[in-house]
Scaffold this motif. Structure first.
Motif, PDB file in Angstrom:
ATOM      1  N   THR A   1       0.818  -1.217   0.000  1.00 38.67           N
ATOM      2  CA  THR A   1       0.000   0.000   0.000  1.00 38.67           C
ATOM      3  C   THR A   1       0.851   1.267   0.000  1.00 38.67           C
ATOM      4  O   THR A   1       0.337   2.360  -0.293  1.00 38.67           O
ATOM      5  CB  THR A   1      -0.923   0.049   1.232  1.00 38.67           C
ATOM      6  OG1 THR A   1      -0.120   0.027   2.424  1.00 38.67           O
ATOM      7  CG2 THR A   1      -1.899  -1.115   1.237  1.00 38.67           C
ATOM      8  N   GLY A   2       2.135   1.140   0.363  1.00 36.94           N
ATOM      9  CA  GLY A   2       2.990   2.316   0.468  1.00 36.94           C
ATOM     10  C   GLY A   2       2.703   3.162   1.697  1.00 36.94           C
ATOM     11  O   GLY A   2       3.082   4.341   1.742  1.00 36.94           O
ATOM     12  N   LEU A   3       2.028   2.592   2.697  1.00 38.84           N
ATOM     13  CA  LEU A   3       1.619   3.333   3.889  1.00 38.84           C
ATOM     14  C   LEU A   3       2.455   2.923   5.098  1.00 38.84           C
ATOM     15  O   LEU A   3       2.956   1.800   5.160  1.00 38.84           O
ATOM     16  CB  LEU A   3       0.135   3.077   4.183  1.00 38.84           C
ATOM     17  CG  LEU A   3      -0.831   3.368   3.030  1.00 38.84           C
ATOM     18  CD1 LEU A   3      -2.235   2.906   3.393  1.00 38.84           C
ATOM     19  CD2 LEU A   3      -0.824   4.849   2.685  1.00 38.84           C
ATOM     20  N   ASP A   4       2.578   3.814   6.073  1.00 40.48           N
ATOM     21  CA  ASP A   4       3.217   3.521   7.346  1.00 40.48           C
ATOM     22  C   ASP A   4       2.099   3.339   8.376  1.00 40.48           C
ATOM     23  O   ASP A   4       1.493   4.311   8.830  1.00 40.48           O
ATOM     24  CB  ASP A   4       4.141   4.682   7.753  1.00 40.48           C
ATOM     25  CG  ASP A   4       4.918   4.406   9.037  1.00 40.48           C
ATOM     26  OD1 ASP A   4       4.404   3.676   9.908  1.00 40.48           O
ATOM     27  OD2 ASP A   4       6.030   4.945   9.186  1.00 40.48           O
ATOM     28  N   LEU A   5       1.811   2.094   8.741  1.00 41.55           N
ATOM     29  CA  LEU A   5       0.672   1.825   9.609  1.00 41.55           C
ATOM     30  C   LEU A   5       0.904   2.321  11.031  1.00 41.55           C
ATOM     31  O   LEU A   5      -0.046   2.702  11.714  1.00 41.55           O
ATOM     32  CB  LEU A   5       0.337   0.329   9.602  1.00 41.55           C
ATOM     33  CG  LEU A   5      -0.022  -0.276   8.235  1.00 41.55           C
ATOM     34  CD1 LEU A   5      -0.642  -1.658   8.410  1.00 41.55           C
ATOM     35  CD2 LEU A   5      -0.939   0.624   7.427  1.00 41.55           C
ATOM     36  N   VAL A   6       2.140   2.315  11.494  1.00 44.38           N
ATOM     37  CA  VAL A   6       2.422   2.878  12.811  1.00 44.38           C
ATOM     38  C   VAL A   6       2.192   4.385  12.775  1.00 44.38           C
ATOM     39  O   VAL A   6       1.619   4.970  13.708  1.00 44.38           O
ATOM     40  CB  VAL A   6       3.854   2.549  13.261  1.00 44.38           C
ATOM     41  CG1 VAL A   6       4.200   3.275  14.561  1.00 44.38           C
ATOM     42  CG2 VAL A   6       4.018   1.053  13.447  1.00 44.38           C
ATOM     43  N   GLY A   7       2.604   5.014  11.683  1.00 48.40           N
ATOM     44  CA  GLY A   7       2.336   6.445  11.521  1.00 48.40           C
ATOM     45  C   GLY A   7       0.852   6.750  11.562  1.00 48.40           C
ATOM     46  O   GLY A   7       0.404   7.727  12.181  1.00 48.40           O
ATOM     47  N   TRP A   8       0.051   5.904  10.892  1.00 52.52           N
ATOM     48  CA  TRP A   8      -1.400   6.066  10.942  1.00 52.52           C
ATOM     49  C   TRP A   8      -1.917   5.949  12.371  1.00 52.52           C
ATOM     50  O   TRP A   8      -2.794   6.697  12.792  1.00 52.52           O
ATOM     51  CB  TRP A   8      -2.068   5.015  10.046  1.00 52.52           C
ATOM     52  CG  TRP A   8      -2.211   5.421   8.620  1.00 52.52           C
ATOM     53  CD1 TRP A   8      -1.351   6.187   7.893  1.00 52.52           C
ATOM     54  CD2 TRP A   8      -3.288   5.071   7.741  1.00 52.52           C
ATOM     55  NE1 TRP A   8      -1.806   6.328   6.610  1.00 52.52           N
ATOM     56  CE2 TRP A   8      -2.997   5.657   6.481  1.00 52.52           C
ATOM     57  CE3 TRP A   8      -4.431   4.330   7.871  1.00 52.52           C
ATOM     58  CZ2 TRP A   8      -3.842   5.518   5.391  1.00 52.52           C
ATOM     59  CZ3 TRP A   8      -5.277   4.166   6.782  1.00 52.52           C
ATOM     60  CH2 TRP A   8      -4.993   4.764   5.553  1.00 52.52           C
ATOM     61  N   GLN A   9      -1.381   4.963  13.121  1.00 50.37           N
ATOM     62  CA  GLN A   9      -1.820   4.802  14.505  1.00 50.37           C
ATOM     63  C   GLN A   9      -1.591   6.079  15.315  1.00 50.37           C
ATOM     64  O   GLN A   9      -2.461   6.488  16.100  1.00 50.37           O
ATOM     65  CB  GLN A   9      -1.065   3.656  15.166  1.00 50.37           C
ATOM     66  CG  GLN A   9      -1.497   2.266  14.740  1.00 50.37           C
ATOM     67  CD  GLN A   9      -0.802   1.204  15.571  1.00 50.37           C
ATOM     68  OE1 GLN A   9       0.416   1.064  15.522  1.00 50.37           O
ATOM     69  NE2 GLN A   9      -1.576   0.467  16.344  1.00 50.37           N
ATOM     70  N   LEU A  10      -0.438   6.694  15.131  1.00 46.93           N
ATOM     71  CA  LEU A  10      -0.112   7.885  15.892  1.00 46.93           C
ATOM     72  C   LEU A  10      -0.993   9.063  15.473  1.00 46.93           C
ATOM     73  O   LEU A  10      -1.437   9.851  16.323  1.00 46.93           O
ATOM     74  CB  LEU A  10       1.369   8.234  15.721  1.00 46.93           C
ATOM     75  CG  LEU A  10       2.377   7.150  16.111  1.00 46.93           C
ATOM     76  CD1 LEU A  10       3.801   7.687  16.033  1.00 46.93           C
ATOM     77  CD2 LEU A  10       2.088   6.586  17.489  1.00 46.93           C
ATOM     78  N   GLN A  11      -1.264   9.193  14.181  1.00 43.15           N
ATOM     79  CA  GLN A  11      -2.125  10.275  13.708  1.00 43.15           C
ATOM     80  C   GLN A  11      -3.553  10.123  14.236  1.00 43.15           C
ATOM     81  O   GLN A  11      -4.179  11.099  14.658  1.00 43.15           O
ATOM     82  CB  GLN A  11      -2.141  10.295  12.181  1.00 43.15           C
ATOM     83  CG  GLN A  11      -0.805  10.687  11.541  1.00 43.15           C
ATOM     84  CD  GLN A  11      -0.849  10.578  10.034  1.00 43.15           C
ATOM     85  OE1 GLN A  11      -1.813  11.014   9.402  1.00 43.15           O
ATOM     86  NE2 GLN A  11       0.182  10.009   9.449  1.00 43.15           N
ATOM     87  N   ILE A  12      -4.049   8.887  14.219  1.00 43.65           N
ATOM     88  CA  ILE A  12      -5.415   8.641  14.697  1.00 43.65           C
ATOM     89  C   ILE A  12      -5.502   8.894  16.197  1.00 43.65           C
ATOM     90  O   ILE A  12      -6.476   9.480  16.695  1.00 43.65           O
ATOM     91  CB  ILE A  12      -5.846   7.210  14.331  1.00 43.65           C
ATOM     92  CG1 ILE A  12      -6.046   7.109  12.815  1.00 43.65           C
ATOM     93  CG2 ILE A  12      -7.118   6.818  15.073  1.00 43.65           C
ATOM     94  CD1 ILE A  12      -6.138   5.692  12.305  1.00 43.65           C
ATOM     95  N   ALA A  13      -4.467   8.466  16.945  1.00 40.73           N
ATOM     96  CA  ALA A  13      -4.452   8.705  18.389  1.00 40.73           C
ATOM     97  C   ALA A  13      -4.447  10.194  18.705  1.00 40.73           C
ATOM     98  O   ALA A  13      -4.961  10.631  19.743  1.00 40.73           O
ATOM     99  CB  ALA A  13      -3.232   8.032  19.015  1.00 40.73           C
ATOM    100  N   ALA A  14      -3.875  10.987  17.784  1.00 41.19           N
ATOM    101  CA  ALA A  14      -3.845  12.439  17.960  1.00 41.19           C
ATOM    102  C   ALA A  14      -5.151  13.103  17.536  1.00 41.19           C
ATOM    103  O   ALA A  14      -5.276  14.334  17.619  1.00 41.19           O
ATOM    104  CB  ALA A  14      -2.683  13.028  17.169  1.00 41.19           C
TER     105      ALA A  14
END
Length: 627
Positions: free
Chosen positions: A306-319
């Motif tokens: 997918t070309g995505l950083d899933l950990v990065g997504w987790q942090l953005q959603i938590a924010a």
């Protein structure tokens, strides 16, 4: 938005390192926690700050909620990422984080609580209209009820720990006379691993595929899926190879499974990263298995396609940020494949292994997620997974070919691993064709022959012992020729076998870490580590017994029962003076979160029992003697 600046990672090993890489790249400070066994671990070295939280056993460290919360308070961490395993799916931990004013980087307490129970989650999925396997998920847990329900379901059936996964507390039962003993073992393992001995029963699907859907939700009621992963190559219900996409997936089936996963997520108002796991039969029918309310071990294959950083997504959603993509914008490109490198011996029933990491060199050109450093001790206290090797290609075959080379080129000396098995799996014609199921390893690798040293390996070992004993500078291998030296005969022990090898040395050069040799006209460079009479080569440990008595009596045919690995004795079934039969259960050893039965190798009478329940034992320690 919910602001946080410093993240405590309540985990260890490769996932703690993985989370830190993204968190630090996004500008967050990180805090590591560690036990006595992990004081020098890589995740501790990478962190901005680190806090000791207890002794090596998980109950005193990585499962110690007060110690972890105290570490957050001491360091001023304002968010906690639980990783996977340990407390990641513990609702009490998530609740305690929220009560302490910390942001828990994960779903709601309610979602964790519901989906963390296989029994309750299955009831919820039935209500939500998600396809489920026939079984028993009732609250009555006595043996009589479970035996009655087993008869209704029919054999073969699966026993599963309601409160966890990873193969722990899970047993396949083929016949009714096996049920009671398997219930006992599953309960014990589940209680030790998850703090709950609640079980469910399910009809066993024979040789299905294990296919899972990656979900992501945010605090704005958005929920999408990011394709699927095929995790069918397993041993003991623990995944070994994962890939994305699934080799037999069609657009219609992907949409149907994705929509079923969305139903599951909406049933609990899901937020963050989660995975809905299904079993897929050969007729294209799929059934809910479980939902993991956390990041998965195998998330890298989804990241690569997918070309995505899933950990990065987790942090953005938590924010508090919304999802970066809608379902229509999700694209899958190419193919990704991952293998798990375990400290275990497939030739001994996949027994976990311990030891010191003497050499560690990940292969270039691919992604390797790990928490390994040279010099560290692989202990019996934690899961045996050391890391993951992941490759991406434009096609499945390209990804497989790249991964195969990377596995072959990965160097780890000092600890026995499943590396050779991974190579064999990736080379198997049925795997290459994409024709496999969860029974693949049991079908094709049920009899893994005992390892043995090759003639080439023994020749190299003899040459290395010869050169190091003859060289005035044994830490370096200078160039030399065999016509200037007299042959020498060595007695070399490898895999409990003694070999008499005469070294009329090969043309050999080296630097103390690699030897370059010419054998049958072919020049090769091989890594090694030599310490006194011990030599480590890739996949082989050799002991120089030249000056010692060589023959060792095989444990299986003697009266001495030894520990097959470091671990803890959880049950002793016999006492001194008791008569036992060959194959009878004597003790149960727990290591790396799994229970291992130890049986008598001969008929006889118990002469001595040298341990009690609770004792910590070392590899090859004598536990029981029979005469």
């Amino acid at each position: 938005m919910r602001q946080f600046t410093k993240i405590l990672i309540a985990n260890r090993g490769e996932i703690a390192c993985r989370i830190q890489r993204t968190a630090q790249a996004m500008g967050y400070r990180t805090v590591a926690v560690y036990s006595d066994a992990d004081a020098q671990a890589l995740h501790v070295q990478m962190a901005d700050e680190a806090v000791h939280i207890g002794s090596a056993p998980v109950q005193q460290s990585y499962l110690n909620i007060p110690a972890i919360l105290d570490a957050a308070q001491k360091t001023g961490a304002d968010a906690i990422h639980p990783g996977y395993g340990f407390l990641s799916e513990n609702p009490d931990f998530a609740r305690a984080c929220v009560a302490a004013g910390l942001i828990f980087i994960g779903p709601s307490v309610e979602a964790i609580e519901l989906m963390g129970s296989k029994r309750l989650s299955k009831l919820a999925m039935l209500d939500a209209g998600v396809p489920c396997i026939a079984g028993y998920q009732g609250s009555d847990q006595d043996d009589a009820t479970l035996q009655q329900e087993a008869e209704r379901i029919g054999y073969p059936l699966m026993i599963k720990a309601s409160g966890g996964g990873g193969g722990r507390g899970m047993r396949l039962v083929h016949q009714r006379d096996q049920l009671v003993e398997q219930l006992r073992t599953a309960r014990s393992e589940a209680l030790n691993a998850f703090g709950s001995d609640e079980l469910i029963l399910e009809q066993a699907l024979i040789d299905p595929r294990h296919v899972e859907i990656q979900l992501f939700g945010d605090h704005h009621a958005n929920l999408i899926y990011l394709g699927e992963r095929d995790c069918s190559i397993q041993r003991r219900h623990q995944k070994v190879i994962e890939e994305a996409p699934c080799p037999v997936m069609t657009p219609h089936l992907r949409q149907a499974m994705g929509e079923a996963a969305l139903k599951a997520g909406r049933a609990v108002n899901y937020v963050g990263a989660g995975t809905v796991e299904f079993l897929l039969d050969r007729n294209g029918q799929f059934y809910f298995l479980e939902m993991n309310t956390r990041l998965q071990v195998e998330h890298p294959v989804t990241e690569l396609i997918t070309g995505l950083d899933l950990v990065g997504w987790q942090l953005q959603i938590a924010a508090g940020l919304p999802l970066p993509l809608t379902q229509e914008n999700v694209t899958l490109t190419g193919h990704a494949m991952e293998v798990r490198l375990y400290a275990e011996d497939p030739a001994q029933g996949f027994l976990p292994q311990t030891g010191d990491v003497l050499r560690w060199e990940p292969a270039p050109g691919v992604r390797t997620d790990h928490g390994v450093v040279e010099g560290q001790r692989i202990s019996p206290f934690y899961d045996p997974m050391l890391g993951k090797i992941i490759a991406h290609g434009s096609t499945r075959e390209e990804a497989r070919r790249k991964l195969l080379r990377a596995v072959e080129d990965t160097l780890l000396l000092g600890v026995t691993t499943n590396q050779r098995l991974l190579v064999d799996l990736l080379k198997h014609p049925d795997f290459i064709a994409g024709d496999f199921s969860t029974g693949f390893i049991a079908e094709h690798f049920s009899e893994i022959p005992p390892r043995s040293a090759s003639t080439e390996q023994l020749a190299l070992a003899a040459a290395l012992f010869y050169q190091h004993s003859a060289s005035p500078h044994p830490q370096h291998l200078a160039g030399w020729r065999n016509n200037a030296n007299e042959p020498c005969t060595y007695r070399l022990e490898a895999y409990d076998e003694i070999h008499s090898v005469t070294a009329d040395p090969l043309p050999l050069t080296g630097d103390g870490r690699h030897a370059t040799l010419v054998l049958n006209g072919i020049r090769r460079r091989i890594a090694y580590h030599l310490d006194g009479n011990q030599l480590w080569l890739p996949g082989l440990t050799v002991t120089n017994r030249t000056q010692q008595v060589a023959r060792r009596q095989a444990d299986a045919s003697s009266g001495r029962v030894k520990a097959p690995m470091d671990g803890a004795i959880v049950d002793v079934r016999v006492s001194t003076g008791e008569r036992v039969s060959k194959g009878q259960l004597l003790l149960v050893l727990e290591a790396m979160k799994m229970e291992h039965p130890l049986t008598a190798g001969i008929d006889g009478v118990i002469k001595d029992v040298q341990v009690i329940a609770g004792d910590q034992v070392r590899n090859r320690q004598v536990l029981v003697e029979i005469e």
